[in-house]
Design an enzyme around this catalytic site. Structure first.
Site, PDB file in Angstrom:
ATOM      1  N   SER A 116       0.823  -1.140   0.092  1.00  0.00           N
ATOM      2  CA  SER A 116       0.107  -0.097  -0.107  1.00  0.00           C
ATOM      3  C   SER A 116       0.812   1.224  -0.063  1.00  0.00           C
ATOM      4  CB  SER A 116      -0.743  -0.076   1.308  1.00  0.00           C
ATOM      5  OG  SER A 116      -1.476   1.336   1.431  1.00  0.00           O
TER       6      SER A 116
ATOM      7  N   TYR B  25      -2.337  -0.631  10.380  1.00  0.00           N
ATOM      8  CA  TYR B  25      -2.437  -0.818   8.992  1.00  0.00           C
ATOM      9  C   TYR B  25      -1.071  -0.691   8.345  1.00  0.00           C
ATOM     10  CZ  TYR B  25      -4.066  -0.885   4.212  1.00  0.00           C
ATOM     11  OH  TYR B  25      -3.948  -1.080   2.837  1.00  0.00           O
TER      12      TYR B  25
HETATM   13  C1  8X3 Z   1      -4.818   1.794   1.386  1.00  0.00           C
HETATM   14  C2  8X3 Z   1      -4.834   3.083   0.581  1.00  0.00           C
HETATM   15  O1  8X3 Z   1      -4.443   5.433   0.210  1.00  0.00           O
HETATM   16  O2  8X3 Z   1      -6.428   4.658   1.900  1.00  0.00           O
HETATM   17  O3  8X3 Z   1      -4.215   0.926   1.068  1.00  0.00           O
HETATM   18  O4  8X3 Z   1      -3.741   4.430   2.351  1.00  0.00           O
HETATM   19  S1  8X3 Z   1      -4.674   4.545   1.274  1.00  0.00           S
END
Ligand code: 8X3
Length: 248
Positions: free
Chosen positions: A135, A148
């Protein structure tokens, strides 16, 4: 002979779009996920080149059993797409539930490494490829990203370390790092709040799952001597903000 890709988390978003892209190009696709009804629907849509293997990536025994039961035409896996993953919440760390943190680590880190470890011997034997969905949160800290972002930084660094460990074996390893993309991911992250979902994407022209599917397909079908190490992708509407400064 057609090649085979295993896509974890194929029941929605990037995973389902990527399954469609690869079957459309004549590949055999194993799609995994918890929701057997979604895998059945993909099977009905995509036909004999798709096989749904229903298991929860956090259940190692279930994973081992499902992979051990793959039908013969789907046993020789050339590419592993580690796509299964989730975010839970966007609140600052002190306002989060520890159980949410553990769920993210269980899927994004523990599940991903278990699946990779399981398939690695075959991928080495076939000089295959591991493509990991990381990500932009791997690379850029943002408020509410906390665990996350930590799990996705792990995915990126694990990819690069794996590539180093597999040096000389002809196995390709790639970390793909998408930014804002319109998918069920956001509904899961915000607890199903459709208004928040609409507000996030409103006027932003976000990436679409098909954009990621196209990228994965490109990475997987490059000439065998080419390795994309890491690839960060954002919609044009998304970029970087400055540091925050707290003043007394
Ligand atoms: C998630 C993308 O832009 O919300 O993996 O961090 S973002």
């Amino acid at each position: 002979m057609s090649k085979t890709i295993l896509i974890s988390g194929a029941t929605a978003g990037f995973g389902a779009a990527t399954a469609r892209r690869f079957v459309g190009a004549g590949w055999k696709v194993i799609g995994t996920g918890r929701r057997a009804d979604r895998l059945d629907a993909l099977k009905a849509e995509l036909g004999e080149n798709f096989y749904g293997a229903a298991f929860d990536i956090t259940d190692e025994a279930g994973m081992t059993a499902a992979l051990g039961a793959l039908p013969e035409p789907f046993q020789a896996i050339d590419v592993l797409l580690n796509n299964a993953g989730l975010a839970l919440g966007t609140k600052p760390a002190p306002q989060t539930a520890l159980s949410d943190w553990k769920t993210m680590i269980g899927t994004n880190v523990t599940g991903l490494v278990a699946l990779t470890h399981h398939l690695l011997p075959g991928l080495i034997a076939r000089k295959g490829a591991v493509i990991n969905i990381a990500s932009v949160a791997s690379n850029w800290p943002y408020s509410g990203g906390n665990v996350y972002g930590g799990t996705k930084a792990f995915v990126r660094q694990f990819s690069l370390g794996l590539r180093s460990d597999l040096h000389g074996k002809g196995v390709r390893v790639t970390s793909i790092e998408p930014g804002l993309c319109e998918s069920e991911f956001t509904l899961v992250r915000n607890g199903g709040d459709k208004a928040a979902y609409d507000a996030l994407y409103g006027g932003a022209d976000p990436l679409q799952p098909q954009d990621i599917a196209e990228t994965v397909f490109w990475v997987a079908t490059l000439p065998p001597h080419v390795n994309i190490n890491s690839l960060e992708i954002m919609p044009v509407s998304q970029s970087f903000a400055g540091f925050q400064i707290h003043r007394n």
